[in-house]
Design an enzyme around this catalytic site. Structure first.
Site, mmCIF file in Angstrom:
data_model
loop_
_atom_site.group_PDB
_atom_site.id
_atom_site.type_symbol
_atom_site.label_atom_id
_atom_site.label_comp_id
_atom_site.label_asym_id
_atom_site.label_seq_id
_atom_site.Cartn_x
_atom_site.Cartn_y
_atom_site.Cartn_z
ATOM 1 N N PRO A 9 40.977 42.329 49.571
ATOM 2 C CA PRO A 9 41.463 43.703 49.443
ATOM 3 C C PRO A 9 40.813 44.515 48.324
ATOM 4 C CG PRO A 9 43.295 42.179 49.664
ATOM 5 C CD PRO A 9 42.058 41.346 49.602
ATOM 6 N N ASN A 10 40.479 45.730 48.663
ATOM 7 C CA ASN A 10 39.974 46.750 47.741
ATOM 8 C C ASN A 10 38.529 46.547 47.294
ATOM 9 O OD1 ASN A 10 42.475 48.239 47.602
ATOM 10 N ND2 ASN A 10 43.280 46.509 46.423
ATOM 11 N N ARG A 17 35.496 51.759 41.999
ATOM 12 C CA ARG A 17 36.795 51.175 41.610
ATOM 13 C C ARG A 17 36.691 50.582 40.204
ATOM 14 N NH1 ARG A 17 39.114 45.345 43.535
ATOM 15 N NH2 ARG A 17 41.105 45.514 42.465
ATOM 16 N N TYR A 22 34.724 46.180 37.054
ATOM 17 C CA TYR A 22 34.040 45.535 38.178
ATOM 18 C C TYR A 22 32.553 45.878 38.289
ATOM 19 C CZ TYR A 22 38.850 44.520 39.502
ATOM 20 O OH TYR A 22 40.155 44.079 39.505
ATOM 21 N N ASN A 71 35.621 35.935 47.464
ATOM 22 C CA ASN A 71 36.349 36.662 46.426
ATOM 23 C C ASN A 71 37.654 37.119 47.079
ATOM 24 O OD1 ASN A 71 37.460 38.310 44.544
ATOM 25 N ND2 ASN A 71 35.565 39.403 44.040
ATOM 26 N N ALA A 74 43.003 40.345 44.990
ATOM 27 C CA ALA A 74 44.393 40.159 44.543
ATOM 28 C C ALA A 74 45.078 38.990 45.244
ATOM 29 C CB ALA A 74 45.184 41.444 44.771
ATOM 30 N N GLU A 97 34.650 29.961 44.834
ATOM 31 C CA GLU A 97 35.415 31.180 44.537
ATOM 32 C C GLU A 97 34.660 32.014 43.503
ATOM 33 O OE1 GLU A 97 39.692 30.892 44.311
ATOM 34 O OE2 GLU A 97 39.676 31.990 42.423
ATOM 35 N N HIS A 99 34.728 35.758 41.187
ATOM 36 C CA HIS A 99 35.398 36.979 40.718
ATOM 37 C C HIS A 99 34.427 37.770 39.874
ATOM 38 C CE1 HIS A 99 39.251 35.695 42.184
ATOM 39 N NE2 HIS A 99 38.991 34.505 41.695
ATOM 40 N N ARG A 106 42.409 39.042 31.347
ATOM 41 C CA ARG A 106 43.201 40.174 31.850
ATOM 42 C C ARG A 106 44.694 39.822 31.859
ATOM 43 N NH1 ARG A 106 40.477 42.231 37.131
ATOM 44 N NH2 ARG A 106 41.770 44.041 36.607
#
Ligand code: DQA
Length: 144
Positions: A9-10, A17, A22, A71, A74, A97, A99, A106
């Site tokens: 998502p996103n 963004r 990012y 990735n 969320a 994985e 990110h 964070r």
């Protein structure tokens, strides 16, 4: 060698963004970079805002792909379903994985990954460049 690169998502909004977190690269930029660095690898790139799509795509990898780079965005922090999907194919389709951000620096809710235990490894904190690092690691593992 055929690798499926999945984005949650996103991530379709990359480039605009929260670029301070990012980076300014779009998903298309990242895809181009990976394909330029690994012309010998067949790379299929997908993005969805839907958990169901991601689960379905992972479930169809057996016999079709040699590895997955994911990735989960969320969904990393919430989706047992994605974890189960990755585990269901992990015997023949290893996943890495990735990110963009270092999630450990964070909010606390981002410190835990439900999907990482289903993966052979994790790369984070290097923005778009991390995707190429993840592919390097996966190719190395598959060739070992
Ligand atoms: C992310 C980190 C997640 O916590 C976040 O929800 C994302 C992107 C990353 O690539 O840094 O959407 O997966």
């Amino acid at each position: 060698m055929k690798i499926l690169v999945l984005n949650g998502p996103n991530l379709n909004l990359l480039g605009t963004r929260e670029p301070e977190i990012y980076g300014y690269e779009t998903l298309a930029d990242i895809e181009t970079e990976m394909k330029n660095v690994f012309p010998e690898v067949e790379i299929e790139f997908k993005q969805s805002n839907s958990e169901a799509d991601l689960i379905t795509w992972i479930g169809a990898t057996r016999g079709a792909y040699d590895g997955i780079i994911i990735n989960p965005a969320a969904l990393t922090h919430t989706s047992l379903g994605l974890c189960d999907a990755l585990k269901a194919v992990a015997d023949v389709v290893p996943a890495v994985e990735i990110h963009l951000s270092n999630t450990h620096t964070r909010e606390e809710i981002r410190h835990k990954s439900l999907t990482a235990p289903a993966c052979i490894g994790q790369i984070m904190g290097f923005q778009g460049f991390g995707y190429t690092l993840a592919l390097r690691a996966l190719v190395n593992k598959l060739n070992a």
